[in-house]
Design an enzyme around this catalytic site. Structure first.
Site, PDB file in Angstrom:
ATOM      1  N   ASP A  32       0.844  -1.202   0.000  1.00 36.77           N
ATOM      2  CA  ASP A  32       0.000   0.000   0.000  1.00 36.77           C
ATOM      3  C   ASP A  32       0.877   1.248   0.000  1.00 36.77           C
ATOM      4  O   ASP A  32       1.615   1.501   0.949  1.00 36.77           O
ATOM      5  CB  ASP A  32      -0.881   0.009   1.254  1.00 36.77           C
ATOM      6  N   TYR A  37       2.965   9.844  -0.719  1.00 36.31           N
ATOM      7  CA  TYR A  37       4.060   9.317   0.102  1.00 36.31           C
ATOM      8  C   TYR A  37       5.427   9.552  -0.550  1.00 36.31           C
ATOM      9  O   TYR A  37       6.458   9.382   0.097  1.00 36.31           O
ATOM     10  CB  TYR A  37       3.902   7.805   0.374  1.00 36.31           C
ATOM     11  N   LYS A  62      -2.714   5.772  -4.370  1.00 46.68           N
ATOM     12  CA  LYS A  62      -3.824   6.702  -4.087  1.00 46.68           C
ATOM     13  C   LYS A  62      -3.628   8.036  -4.787  1.00 46.68           C
ATOM     14  O   LYS A  62      -2.500   8.513  -4.946  1.00 46.68           O
ATOM     15  CB  LYS A  62      -3.916   6.950  -2.568  1.00 46.68           C
ATOM     16  N   HIS A  95      -7.591   9.505  -2.066  1.00 48.82           N
ATOM     17  CA  HIS A  95      -6.911   9.504  -0.772  1.00 48.82           C
ATOM     18  C   HIS A  95      -7.680  10.277   0.297  1.00 48.82           C
ATOM     19  O   HIS A  95      -7.702   9.880   1.461  1.00 48.82           O
ATOM     20  CB  HIS A  95      -5.504  10.117  -0.960  1.00 48.82           C
TER      21      HIS A  95
HETATM   22  P1  NAP Z   1       0.764   1.611  11.997  1.00 48.01           P
HETATM   23  O1  NAP Z   1       0.915   0.476  11.046  1.00 48.01           O
HETATM   24  O2  NAP Z   1      -0.393   1.660  12.934  1.00 48.01           O
HETATM   25  O3  NAP Z   1       2.045   1.736  12.935  1.00 48.01           O
HETATM   26  C1  NAP Z   1       3.332   1.739  12.442  1.00 48.01           C
HETATM   27  C2  NAP Z   1       4.263   1.829  13.646  1.00 48.01           C
HETATM   28  O4  NAP Z   1       4.208   0.604  14.399  1.00 48.01           O
HETATM   29  C3  NAP Z   1       5.680   2.052  13.261  1.00 48.01           C
HETATM   30  O5  NAP Z   1       6.216   2.979  14.193  1.00 48.01           O
HETATM   31  C4  NAP Z   1       6.330   0.675  13.447  1.00 48.01           C
HETATM   32  O6  NAP Z   1       7.664   0.851  13.844  1.00 48.01           O
HETATM   33  C5  NAP Z   1       5.523   0.084  14.557  1.00 48.01           C
HETATM   34  N1  NAP Z   1       5.404  -1.383  14.483  1.00 48.01           N
HETATM   35  C6  NAP Z   1       5.031  -2.122  13.398  1.00 48.01           C
HETATM   36  N2  NAP Z   1       4.978  -3.430  13.714  1.00 48.01           N
HETATM   37  C7  NAP Z   1       5.331  -3.529  15.025  1.00 48.01           C
HETATM   38  C8  NAP Z   1       5.462  -4.634  15.910  1.00 48.01           C
HETATM   39  N3  NAP Z   1       5.209  -5.891  15.534  1.00 48.01           N
HETATM   40  N4  NAP Z   1       5.846  -4.378  17.194  1.00 48.01           N
HETATM   41  C9  NAP Z   1       6.092  -3.099  17.603  1.00 48.01           C
HETATM   42  N5  NAP Z   1       5.991  -2.016  16.788  1.00 48.01           N
HETATM   43  C10 NAP Z   1       5.602  -2.232  15.511  1.00 48.01           C
HETATM   44  O7  NAP Z   1       0.786   3.025  11.207  1.00 48.01           O
HETATM   45  P2  NAP Z   1       0.663   3.566   9.748  1.00 48.01           P
HETATM   46  O8  NAP Z   1       1.946   3.393   9.026  1.00 48.01           O
HETATM   47  O9  NAP Z   1       0.135   4.947   9.868  1.00 48.01           O
HETATM   48  O10 NAP Z   1      -0.481   2.698   9.037  1.00 48.01           O
HETATM   49  C11 NAP Z   1      -0.216   1.586   8.214  1.00 48.01           C
HETATM   50  C12 NAP Z   1      -0.358   1.917   6.739  1.00 48.01           C
HETATM   51  O11 NAP Z   1      -1.655   2.449   6.459  1.00 48.01           O
HETATM   52  C13 NAP Z   1       0.576   3.028   6.238  1.00 48.01           C
HETATM   53  O12 NAP Z   1       1.913   2.614   6.096  1.00 48.01           O
HETATM   54  C14 NAP Z   1      -0.098   3.424   4.952  1.00 48.01           C
HETATM   55  O13 NAP Z   1       0.186   2.484   3.930  1.00 48.01           O
HETATM   56  C15 NAP Z   1      -1.555   3.372   5.381  1.00 48.01           C
HETATM   57  N6  NAP Z   1      -2.057   4.705   5.828  1.00 48.01           N
HETATM   58  C16 NAP Z   1      -3.030   5.303   5.082  1.00 48.01           C
HETATM   59  C17 NAP Z   1      -3.535   6.528   5.463  1.00 48.01           C
HETATM   60  C18 NAP Z   1      -4.614   7.153   4.642  1.00 48.01           C
HETATM   61  O14 NAP Z   1      -4.932   8.339   4.830  1.00 48.01           O
HETATM   62  N7  NAP Z   1      -5.224   6.435   3.710  1.00 48.01           N
HETATM   63  C19 NAP Z   1      -3.066   7.179   6.612  1.00 48.01           C
HETATM   64  C20 NAP Z   1      -2.070   6.551   7.358  1.00 48.01           C
HETATM   65  C21 NAP Z   1      -1.594   5.308   6.961  1.00 48.01           C
HETATM   66  P3  NAP Z   1       8.938   0.315  12.991  1.00 48.01           P
HETATM   67  O15 NAP Z   1       8.731   0.722  11.560  1.00 48.01           O
HETATM   68  O16 NAP Z   1      10.094   1.019  13.635  1.00 48.01           O
HETATM   69  O17 NAP Z   1       8.936  -1.160  13.197  1.00 48.01           O
END
Ligand code: NAP
Length: 270
Positions: A32, A37, A62, A95
């Protein structure tokens, strides 16, 4: 569409190539990304060097908020597809629910009919906007990608989406660690008897709810950990205990907040 994938928000262009290569090697097949990004080219490089057959991959990108008009959407899509090095994108999402997204949707419907996009969807759409889009267009969004995590569960909204034939996809499944998610005692206690981490409990809970989930990590160990969620089943009591953590409010910001509407609408990609 795989139920579990890999997100690359807030991963820089160079790190993205390494991270996506490692994620593909670990077994992820859904990636994704988004024009906003700034790492679509890196995702494309990792896809090409993986040698994985194209039909085994599911690539989402997106469309960012842009000037009105179907031509602009077509141009933005072509730009993303070129950067990814793909003729066909598996899932293309609006998005943000801002700007002239009706013209964007019409252009996306046409790109879908032409076979350039396998499925079209939206992100961050509130129930009223999603339903209005559905009722006034030919194609129903296949997916709505919204913040969904143990503190913001969207249970009622998921029921509405299910009724309308829209798949819920979670962004921020770990709330990016906010509200001390990774040391939450309830989630830790649920995971202990299964020998699973808080992260694994959260992902398993999403999967059992039928929520597509795309956790982000740059750590290969965590990539493997986050994929290792198919060998245990949360009980009804576990599911209820997670359900009780719902605060029904965002850990980030509300897309209906005027300040954020201003902020996101004013950002244009170069
Ligand atoms: P998330 O997946 O909720 O959290 C990511 C964080 O969790 C990072 O700091 C990562 O650290 C940590 N982490 C991951 N796996 C872990 C584990 N097993 N144990 C401990 N810590 C862990 O946040 P997100 O990146 O915001 O959301 C995921 C995806 O959703 C994004 O990458 C993006 O593709 C999408 N997204 C979309 C929107 C939208 O508006 N459509 C907005 C936000 C995100 P490390 O990397 O240091 O491991």
């Amino acid at each position: 569409m795989p139920i579990l994938g890999f997100g690359v928000y807030q991963v820089g262009p160079e790190e993205t190539e390494h991270a996506v290569s490692a994620a593909l090697a670990a077994g992820y097949r859904l990636i994704d990304t988004a024009a906003a990004y700034g790492n679509e080219e890196s995702v494309g490089r990792a896809i090409r060097s993986s040698g994985i057959p194209r039909d085994e991959l599911f690539i989402t990108t997106k469309l960012w908020v842009q000037d009105a008009g179907e031509d602009n959407t077509k141009r933005a899509f072509d730009d993303s597809a070129r950067k990814l090095g793909l003729d066909v994108v598996d899932l293309y999402l609006i998005h943000q629910p801002f700007g002239d997204y009706y013209s964007e949707w019409r252009a996306m419907q046409n790109l879908h009919r032409e076979g350039r996009i396998r499925a079209i969807g939206v992100s961050n759409f509130s129930p009223d906007r999603l339903l209005d889009l559905i009722l006034n267009n030919e194609i129903t969004p296949a997916v709505n990608q919204i913040e969904t995590n143990p503190f913001h569960q969207n249970v009622d909204y998921q029921m509405l989406m299910r009724t309308e034939g829209v798949q819920i996809e979670s962004w921020g499944p770990f709330a990016e660690g906010k509200n001390d998610l990774f040391s939450n005692p309830v989630l830790a206690a649920i995971g202990a008897p299964y020998g699973k981490s808080v992260a694994q409990v959260v992902l398993r809970w999403m999967i059992q709810r039928g929520v597509v989930v795309i956790p982000k990590t740059v750590s290969p160990e965590r990539m493997a950990q986050n994929l290792d969620v198919f060998d245990f089943v949360l009980s009804d009591a576990d599911m209820s205990a997670v359900a009780a953590l719902d605060t029904a409010s965002t850990q980030f910001f509300d897309h209906r907040d005027p300040e954020w509407v201003r902020r996101l609408s004013s950002r244009r990609l170069g």
